[in-house]
Scaffold this active site. Structure first.
Site, short mmCIF file in Angstrom:
data_model
loop_
_atom_site.label_atom_id
_atom_site.label_comp_id
_atom_site.label_asym_id
_atom_site.label_seq_id
_atom_site.Cartn_x
_atom_site.Cartn_y
_atom_site.Cartn_z
N ASN A 1 -7.18 7.55 5.13
CA ASN A 1 -6.09 7.05 3.98
C ASN A 1 -5.90 8.04 3.53
OD1 ASN A 1 -3.60 6.15 3.19
ND2 ASN A 1 -4.37 5.47 1.29
N GLY B 1 0.53 -0.69 -0.31
CA GLY B 1 -0.02 0.03 -0.08
C GLY B 1 0.98 1.55 -0.09
N VAL C 1 -5.01 1.11 3.49
CA VAL C 1 -4.34 2.11 2.92
C VAL C 1 -4.32 1.63 1.76
CG1 VAL C 1 -2.39 2.07 4.35
CG2 VAL C 1 -2.76 0.14 2.91
N CYS C 2 -3.55 2.70 0.93
CA CYS C 2 -3.74 2.41 -0.81
C CYS C 2 -3.50 0.96 -0.84
CB CYS C 2 -3.09 3.86 -2.03
SG CYS C 2 -3.37 5.52 -1.32
N PRO C 3 -3.51 0.53 -2.14
CA PRO C 3 -4.41 1.60 -3.23
C PRO C 3 -6.08 0.69 -2.93
CG PRO C 3 -4.41 -1.28 -4.35
CD PRO C 3 -3.77 -0.65 -3.44
#
Lengths: 474, 81
Positions: free
Chosen positions: B46, A120, B19-21
């Site tokens: 986030n 992430g 969190v990403c993505p």
């Protein structure tokens, strides 16, 4: 957290860093060298958090959701770092050295690219997110650090996986007996393969030296960075940005875009995210000035590495066999993370000084006086200050699912970093900016890895969303 | 991740903790499933996902009606076009 409390903590962090800088300088002048790392680390942290600057999203968001803002931001940062770096090189004060170029950089970048999608965030992105209070990102940082320290010292059964040609070449390098190069997969990979690859720059490939004006500005800056960077952004524009821009700009669907429309679209893409563009500009300039400041102090103190400075101050534990420590003189992330864990492992009885990474190149000094560690600690602080001032600080615990992704992603980034001799910062950002083609090679691998990572998470999130959607609609 | 129907034409997507993505991917997939005119309340924490989601909506034409932010928590309302 109330606004007053947030401001208090932001100022407290700055005050602690000022106190560290001031008190250590009063104790010994040489601590100024470490403070340079500290304050540039603080600036990096602030810039990264302000611009939500994550190299992972540069590639991942293009493939996942068609958003080019981070790819643009990184190119801006690279361009400005390259420009300042060219000035520094031309004055003979650059601390940069190209890395060996070869197929290994693509493979390393690929593994790193998959890892940053799972985690992430990239290595630097996970650090600034830790500063935002994200404990999932902190877990990524721990995973990167532990994996590196283990990976660089794996020998025994792993020696059987070393090609005979690497083993032979490594044994011919004349390394000190304390390194025991015959025992260690990474040792034989480095000394038997990587060190045999060509070390290049765009300037030297054209027959100029990196320190010449022609080499620095025409070779490394213009040909090595500006032209390929601008070309890459043209590709990004045509595939991910142009359609939306033209739909809004051209009133009649049948109207054909002219060159002026295309240029306006290209520029609109560049300035689409002001935060990212501003952060990229500031990061690029700071990274260049960091090299200038570090090299200036090296000249002032008559050293080429911080190792002798630490020794003069009475710290001789953890210096490499060459008397050096990790001291790039510019922005770097993963090596000092590995050193934290390497130092702990060594103190617990696992000899970490018998491998090339720690014992020959970087050492494992006490983290409290490790120059690059000061940069990393201050980076957390800079990101925390920025997050606190913008009301974006939030302590977040990982869930089981996100913790698993963090550990897997961090481990892959740790392995990729060591195979590529750096992460998204050291192996890509810095090298590309300084005209080292191996940076672009690592970047190609990262793009491939990010694509695979996005494919996986597309499948994963689609599966979960489909299940939830069915449940909520029935 | 939580996706649920709050009322007729009004859905909630809760991706706090991710969190990403993940936040941007789940948002994309949720909006793809909504009908034009329906609304999505999006909750995430986030910060960097916000930049990507805003650009994504700009590209698709989906309208961000409001953005609230408090102590690191972001609550946005997006209308599918």
């Amino acid at each position: 957290m109330s606004e007053a409390k947030r401001k208090f903590w932001a100022f407290a962090i700055v005050a602690i860093l000022v106190l560290i800088s001031g008190a250590t300088y009063a104790y010994h002048e040489y601590y100024l060298y470490l403070s340079v790392y500290l304050w540039f680390g603080f600036i990096y942290g602030m810039c990264l958090q302000y611009g939500r600057f994550c190299f992972s999203s540069a590639f991942r968001d293009l493939f996942a959701v068609g958003v080019p803002r981070m790819a643009v931001g990184i190119m801006i940062a690279i361009a400005f770092f390259a420009l300042v770096g060219a000035f520094v090189s031309a004055t003979g004060l650059s601390t940069f050295h190209s890395a060996p170029s070869g197929l290994h950089a693509v493979i390393a970048g690929f593994i790193f690219g998959v890892g940053m999608c799972f985690a992430g965030g990239c290595a630097s992105g996970s650090m600034y997110k830790t500063g935002e209070g994200n404990m999932n990102a902190a877990l990524v940082v721990v995973s990167i650090s532990v994996t590196q320290a283990i990976f660089v010292d794996i020998g025994g059964w792993a020696n059987a996986l070393v090609p005979a040609s690497w083993a032979k070449s490594a044994s011919e390098k004349g390394l000190p007996a304390s390194i025991n190069v015959a025992d260690g997969w990474v040792d034989q990979y480095l000394a038997g393969y990587v060190w045999d690859q060509p070390v290049l720059s765009f300037a030297t490939m054209l027959g100029w030296s990196d320190q010449s004006v022609m080499g620095a500005f025409l070779g490394n800056f213009l040909l090595g960075v500006v032209l390929p960077g601008a070309a890459l952004l043209v590709v990004v524009y045509f595939f991910w940005s142009r359609r939306t821009f033209m739909k809004k700009r051209l009133a009649a669907a049948s109207a054909r875009p002219r060159l002026a429309d295309e240029l306006a679209g290209y520029w609109a893409m560049v300035v689409a995210s002001k935060r990212t563009a501003i952060a990229g500009l500031a990061l690029g300039i700071a990274a260049g000035l960091h090299m200038y400041a570090s090299q200036g102090l090296r000249v002032k103190y008559g050293v080429r590495n911080a190792g002798p400075l630490l020794e003069r101050m009475g710290f001789d534990f953890g210096l490499s066999v060459n008397g050096t420590v990790f001291d790039p003189g510019y922005w770097y992330v993963t090596t000092q993370e590995a050193q934290w864990v390497g130092w702990v492992f060594h103190k617990l009885g696992w000899n970490q000084m018998d491998n090339i990474f720690f014992g020959f190149n970087n050492g494992i000094p006490n983290p409290l006086i490790n120059p690059a560690d000061w940069m990393s600690i201050a980076l957390f602080g800079g990101a925390a200050v920025m997050a606190l001032l913008h009301n974006e600080f939030k302590f977040k615990k990982p869930t089981l699912e996100t913790a698993i992704w963090a550990i897997i992603g961090g481990a892959l980034m740790g392995i990729g970093s060591r195979l590529g001799l750096g992460c998204n910062v050291g192996a890509f950002f810095v090298r590309v900016s300084q005209g080292d083609p191996s940076g672009w090679v690592f970047g190609i691998g990262m793009v491939g890895g990010a694509y695979l990572g996005v494919k996986f998470f597309n499948w994963w999130t689609e599966r979960r969303m489909a299940r939830q959607f069915t449940a909520t609609m029935t | 991740m939580k996706f649920e129907k709050m009322s007729e034409g009004h859905y909630l997507l809760d991706v706090k903790g991710y969190v990403c993505p993940h936040p941007q991917l789940y948002t994309k997939k949720a909006l793809e499933r909504l009908k034009p005119g329906e609304m999505l309340e999006l909750q995430f924490d986030n910060p960097s996902s916000g930049e990507s989601i805003a650009t994504m909506c700009d590209n698709t034409g989906d309208e961000i009606l409001d953005r609230k932010q408090e102590a690191g928590l972001f609550v946005w309302h997006v209308r599918k076009t």
